[in-house]
Enzyme design. Sequence first.
Site, PDB file in Angstrom:
ATOM      1  CD1 TRP A   1      48.164 -15.007  65.901  1.00  6.68           C
ATOM      2  CD2 TRP A   1      48.216 -16.010  67.897  1.00  6.68           C
ATOM      3  NE1 TRP A   1      47.034 -15.792  66.014  1.00  6.68           N
ATOM      4  CE2 TRP A   1      47.041 -16.417  67.231  1.00  6.68           C
ATOM      5  CE3 TRP A   1      48.468 -16.518  69.172  1.00  6.68           C
ATOM      6  CZ2 TRP A   1      46.128 -17.301  67.788  1.00  6.68           C
ATOM      7  CZ3 TRP A   1      47.560 -17.397  69.730  1.00  6.68           C
ATOM      8  CH2 TRP A   1      46.411 -17.784  69.037  1.00  6.68           C
ATOM      9  CG  HIS A   2      50.193 -15.528  72.418  1.00  7.82           C
ATOM     10  ND1 HIS A   2      51.137 -16.047  71.567  1.00  7.82           N
ATOM     11  CD2 HIS A   2      49.525 -16.594  72.917  1.00  7.82           C
ATOM     12  CE1 HIS A   2      51.035 -17.364  71.556  1.00  7.82           C
ATOM     13  NE2 HIS A   2      50.066 -17.725  72.359  1.00  7.82           N
ATOM     14  N   GLY A   3      49.192 -10.973  71.655  1.00 13.02           N
ATOM     15  CA  GLY A   3      48.681  -9.686  72.137  1.00 13.02           C
ATOM     16  C   GLY A   3      49.532  -8.541  71.632  1.00 13.02           C
TER      17      GLY A   3
END
Lengths: 478, 359
Positions: A324-326
């Site tokens: 989700w962060h990247g």
Amino acid sequence: MLFPTTSFAIFFAAVFTAHWMLSRFPTRWRVFMTGASYFFYAWWDWRLVWLLAASTIVSQVAALGIHRTDHAGRRRLAMAGGVTGNLVLLCGFKYYGFFALSLDNALHGVGLGSALPLVQMTLPVGISFYTFMGISYVVDVYRRDTEPAPWLDFIVYHSFFPHLVAGPIVRARELIPQIQRRRDPRSIDVAGAAYLIWGGLFKKVVLSSFLASAIVDPVFGAPGEHSALEILVAVYAYAVQIYADFSGYTDMAIGVAMLLGFRLPQNFDAPYTARSLREFWRRWHMTLSRWLRDYLYVPLGGSRGSRARTYRNVLITMALGGLWHGAAWTFVAWGLLHGVGLAAGRWREARAAAGGLGAGRPAWRPASLHPALQRAATFHFVCLGWLLFRADSLHTVGTMLARLVTAWGPAPAVTPLVLLAVGFGIGVQYTPEDLPERVESAFARAGALAQGVALGVLLFVISALGPQGVAPFIYFRF
Amino acid sequence: MLDTRPRLSFAPNRLPGMPTRRVTPAGRVLVTMLVCFLVWGLLDARELRRSAEASPIGARRTAALLVLDPLFFVSRWTGMDALGGVASRLLGRNPDDAPGGDLAVPPSAHGAPPARIVGTGRRGVRLPASGGLREYMLLPVRRPSRKSPERILVIGDSFAIGLGLGVSRSLANGPVKVVRQGRESTGLARPDYFNWTAQLRVDVERFRPDIIVAMLGGNDFQDLVVPGHDTVRRFNITAWNALYRQRVSRLMALATSGGARLVWVGLPPSRSPVLPDTGVVRMNDIYQTEATYHPGVVYLDSWRLFARAGGYAAFLRMGKGHRLTQVRESDGVHFTVVGYQRLADSVTGVMRSILGLRL
């Protein structure tokens, strides 16, 4: 539009005035707030406004579809439609290039050609946040935890500008009742809001920007020319930078909402004071933690099955949380590292509960580590994770870890000011819990004029201590 | 994180036993807010006005100056400007700096050309730079040692920041000192915002580079500001090209005047409307032509290095495995770390093959 800019100051002064003038006219207020929020979002790139609108429409149509019927199959179908619609938007814009590239390289390795056309998308700011809010709304309606809101209320909730681009991830049942209730223009907690906004400004504009330019960016950019001590301090500095950057943004978001009469959930609670990894995740990005728990971990089975299944669920949740962060493997590795750490913590707790762990230890050995050592151990594990999170590749991670033990030498980048900033960023989390209350109480006793002068001088100090311009917030790209 | 409910309270935290919060009516909050902005504006009027002046030419800049000019007048009249200046100095900021950063040029760099230190065997001997430039440029690049490393200065806009890090990584094991001086949002179009000619004088004086790497132009496809005169519109192709060429030429001459070699890196194709290919082609043509007129300048064509099918490509096949790799960021302008590394490897390749750098 970034919070710490003159454009936002002008925008907010105008919105604040109109917001309270329209508070007696609910429909006009809703239309106005929707317009203001869309204007705020369009300031970045007006061509991407349709994405926010699409996520809103998909979520609301699905929620109304779920609510309209008691037929289990149709309800599930509508829920799946709402969740899939949001995931399509998120994956299409954020992960398509990553998956297409990974697939192409996998096929290329066995002598096959490209499977998907490679298209580079512009990452729309805040898409990870508003699609997650859309999903939580649809699932909450499906679970009958909340009723679908009227269209205008839902649009205001989904696009409300303080939380729009980097959270906190607010649930419908937290914000929609506040939208539907009439706010009292005579009871604004100006001291609480000022503390959060000015504290957030200091964290972002001064602390985070300074550490980024003084040590983090140069060391992570070219680790080969830095010594072990510089690398070690750069990792600590990044831990402070990302905390100051992200918590600074959410503090400002919460403070801005507070001036408009809204309460948003807290997102950070002194995370580097955590004594275990589990506690860290109860203190770091708290609204994402509970989202992952309620909409991913629990549906996977949570801890209801065997111990092995629980560990598997933890690993899957954390790996997807990392993604989700990247869209990069380093983020997946970061998530998995935390997953393994959390699973190991659970295993240890289970062993201790069963009396297996520590049984037969010598009398001089304590049952558990001293709290200070627990905090230090947790902080260093988290820092190891930040190394994966910040580095551009696993190769860079390897280089930095190797140099930590081999590259002895002078450390000109480790200046007293850098050490002071790192120490301040960590030390501030150990200040007494009632400190904000005391500062706010003192501030609240002053008159409007004195408050304005004090805040103006503080703004000037922050502006003078900060760099030219404002660096983008780290979490905007998530 | 996953089983135990987070301690999620609504901000701000309320502690038991704390007094009830004082609340304020909206009108008073508005007064506080306006007083705050006024005090800040008066204390920081000089800085705010300069930043507005340096912003891109257009309606927003005009509107900002309409508000800030009277504010600056009031600030000076009331003495708040002086107070803000003193406070700024105490906080470590020079209120007289140009908005793009420090431009304090030492007096020695204004008059005579900067002194220089020549190459192998004669290092440490100061000679005036006037005359003999061409002969000097023909000298081979000296062989660096651990005691006397090769000094490489990387200058330019945000491209140069990533490129500088890439050059550092490429030459990490050699006796090299890389000084990275890239600055975001700069170029040759707006000397009122950041003056690269003045800054390079300082950098050359301070660092005495053997090789300079320059990558500029990413922000330059706009009207050219001539301090004290009218701007030159970018659509006025003949005048724009002539003035821009003059600025490039001056920077190249200055960079090489101290005996350093210059690697000028051209612009790659982009997919941003701010940097259209027509502009990139126009500017690259100027860089390339000017490089041929200045001894000691080598032009590196990054367009050919990154273009596919005649234009922008975000992904390229690279490396031994011929793997597809993302080389451009999603903004359509900047490079990824891998992209910068590819560019930096080409730059260091030029240093070795053309400039004879031996590490």
